[in-house]
Design an enzyme around this catalytic site. Sequence first.
Site, short mmCIF file in Angstrom:
data_model
loop_
_atom_site.label_atom_id
_atom_site.label_comp_id
_atom_site.label_asym_id
_atom_site.label_seq_id
_atom_site.Cartn_x
_atom_site.Cartn_y
_atom_site.Cartn_z
N GLY A 156 -11.97 10.00 -14.28
CA GLY A 156 -13.28 9.39 -14.71
C GLY A 156 -14.04 9.73 -13.33
O GLY A 156 -14.11 10.34 -12.58
N ALA A 157 -15.15 8.49 -13.07
CA ALA A 157 -16.23 8.57 -12.19
C ALA A 157 -15.45 8.41 -10.69
O ALA A 157 -15.92 9.29 -9.83
CB ALA A 157 -16.90 7.33 -12.19
N ALA A 158 -14.12 7.94 -10.47
CA ALA A 158 -13.48 8.04 -9.40
C ALA A 158 -13.12 9.59 -9.04
O ALA A 158 -13.13 9.77 -7.55
CB ALA A 158 -12.24 7.41 -9.48
N THR A 176 -10.10 0.53 -8.51
CA THR A 176 -9.99 0.71 -9.96
C THR A 176 -8.79 0.33 -10.41
O THR A 176 -8.06 -0.67 -9.68
CB THR A 176 -10.11 2.45 -9.86
OG1 THR A 176 -9.93 2.75 -11.36
CG2 THR A 176 -8.85 3.03 -9.39
N TYR A 177 -8.16 0.60 -11.41
CA TYR A 177 -7.04 0.39 -12.19
C TYR A 177 -6.07 1.24 -12.12
O TYR A 177 -6.09 2.53 -12.34
CB TYR A 177 -7.00 -0.42 -13.32
CG TYR A 177 -7.31 0.35 -14.58
CD1 TYR A 177 -6.58 0.96 -15.50
CD2 TYR A 177 -8.78 0.64 -14.82
CE1 TYR A 177 -6.95 1.90 -16.21
CE2 TYR A 177 -9.00 1.49 -15.71
CZ TYR A 177 -8.29 2.11 -16.55
OH TYR A 177 -8.61 3.04 -17.64
N SER A 208 -9.78 5.42 -13.66
CA SER A 208 -8.53 4.86 -13.09
C SER A 208 -7.82 5.81 -12.09
O SER A 208 -8.64 6.79 -11.99
CB SER A 208 -7.57 4.78 -14.32
OG SER A 208 -7.05 5.75 -14.83
N LYS A 216 0.82 -1.33 -0.01
CA LYS A 216 -0.04 0.00 -0.05
C LYS A 216 0.96 1.03 0.00
O LYS A 216 2.12 1.14 0.48
CB LYS A 216 -1.06 -0.04 1.25
CG LYS A 216 -0.43 0.21 2.71
CD LYS A 216 -1.54 0.36 3.55
CE LYS A 216 -0.88 0.42 4.84
NZ LYS A 216 -1.73 0.61 6.25
#
Length: 115
Positions: free
Chosen positions: A73-75, A57-58, A25, A9
């Site tokens: 994007g949506a993130a 996400t990636y 992403s 992490k």
Amino acid sequence: MKRIMHKSKIHRAVVTEANLDYVGSITIDQDLLEAADILPNEKVQVVNNNNGQRLETYVIAGERGSGVICLNGAAARKAEIGDEVIIISYSCFDDKKAKQLNPKIVMVNDNNELM
């Protein structure tokens, strides 16, 4: 048996950008990816410490040394610039390896520089 385990992490990174006009992403500084053993296109979980939001996400590799943490994007709706996030990578391990696992924990400062 296989177990899904916390592999690595990036702890307490600061969101530097949120780009709604993108397919999706998270863009992360290449230096941070290498330190955390996270690859481009790898699935990650992003936990926002400011608002409690979580998303999967990636990864897209960002410019090395830039400190970029950009939700795309949506993130981008899940965080604001300046929010503190934890980016977590998971992997599958057999029982024996899972019991011996020592996840990589990458600590960063307020500028997303390695500590």
